[in-house]
Design an enzyme around this catalytic site. Structure first.
Site: not given
Length: 345
Positions: A21, A23, A201, A204, A282-283
């Protein structure tokens, strides 16, 4: 709380792992943002790297997305995407990462007038270089932006056709609330017919119902996040029975206020309930840490044991879109690493 012990930090540092996961646009560091803006002559609404970092204070998902899309404007050439990818892969390799499955958002770029080819070819060239030079393998997952309509997703899938032999799957990201997975039922079915894996997703910010929809309507192979599934005992039991991989992102959850305190993060409960979570970043440029930082932070906050951390690492490979032989090699490497680390103080 104090930092994890030096020995546990060293264990995490050397533990072989995969990231499911990530991005890739979310690995755009402020320094890179300025570098790409300078070489592409893009004006930014920030005067310095520090000003960008100050802007990375979010109270909800949308706050983050606003600056995420602003930053993406500096990505204009294949070289930009290549450089972005290689910077990430070098960090992953330094974290003992062996494999990554990258999300990318083509609509973020095609809506700015860039051809699909620019992002796809730039990232694919970085993926090839990372495998050649770093020994890190990877797969590419095309994500649809859920705040746009399904027709736009179909147009993106059509644009991707020349690259589908090099794209492993499709995903669903961006603003979750108000955009249930069922909104994209037809395009996910079309992706499945083309032999693509499917992830989304869900859970969340959105309710457990979104996770049900991802499972039963989109027919996903993995759930990205999934935290709120724990609010529904029947759903939790379903995920456990199916062995469904959850790509959980601790520092992201904290930064976006999905959890108030990492000490209350649901990862230990997920493991106790027989679920199959993984740890991911994630980011990472926006949320304060790459893969090992997430492992360390959640281990520090919740007291996860070496055994639990090794289980999470194994999950990252058994939940990846790798063939059986590659999965077995990676799991054997983890087992050997854990055996070699046992007994160390």
């Amino acid at each position: 709380m104090s930092e994890p012990s030096e020995d546990l930090s060293a264990f995490i540092a050397g533990l072989p792992k995969a990231e499911l996961h990530i991005h890739i646009e979310g690995s755009l560091e402020p320094e890179q943002m300025f570098e790409f803006a300078r070489r592409n002559r893009v004006d930014l609404p920030f005067a310095s790297v520090e000003e960008i970092r100050q802007a990375y204070r979010f109270t909800r998902l949308q706050d983050f997305l606003d600056i995420y899309y602003e930053g993406a404007r500096v990505l204009l050439t294949e070289q930009d995407f290549h450089d972005l990818g290689m910077a990430y892969f070098r960090r992953l390799a330094a974290d003992s990462g062996r494999h990554a499955e990258l999300f990318f958002d083509p609509q973020t770029h095609t809506d700015r007038g860039l051809p699909f080819q620019v992002a796809a070819d730039g990232l694919l060239s970085a993926m090839a270089q990372a495998e050649r030079e770093l020994g890190v393998t990877s797969k590419l997952i095309l994500c649809f932006l859920r705040h746009l309509d399904e027709d736009a997703a179909f147009a993106t899938l059509k644009a991707a056709e020349p690259w589908l032999d090099r794209i492993a799957g499709v995903g669903l990201d961006s603003s979750e609330l108000g955009h249930p997975p069922s909104k994209f039922a037809r395009v996910f079915h079309a992706a499945g017919e083309r032999g693509l894996k499917r992830v989304a997703h869900a859970g969340e910010e959105g309710p457990p119902q979104y996770v049900w929809e991802a499972l039963d309507i989109l027919r996903v192979d993995r759930i990205d996040h999934g935290n709120r599934a724990l609010e529904d005992p029947a759903l939790t039991a379903r995920l456990a029975a199916d062995g469904m991989t959850l790509t959980v992102c601790p520092l992201s959850n904290q930064k976006l206020c999905v959890v108030d305190d990492l000490a209350a993060h649901p990862l230990p409960l997920m493991l106790a309930l027989g679920l199959k979570p993984t740890i991911n970043s994630d980011d990472p440029a926006y949320f304060g840490g790459y893969l090992n930082a997430n492992y360390r932070a959640v281990a520090e906050a919740t007291g996860l044991s070496r055994e639990a951390l090794a289980t999470l690492a194994r999950n990252s490979f058994t939940g990846a879109f790798l063939d059986e032989a590659a999965t077995a090699r990676h799991v054997a490497e983890i087992d050997a690493y854990v055996a070699g680390s046992s007994g160390k103080a």
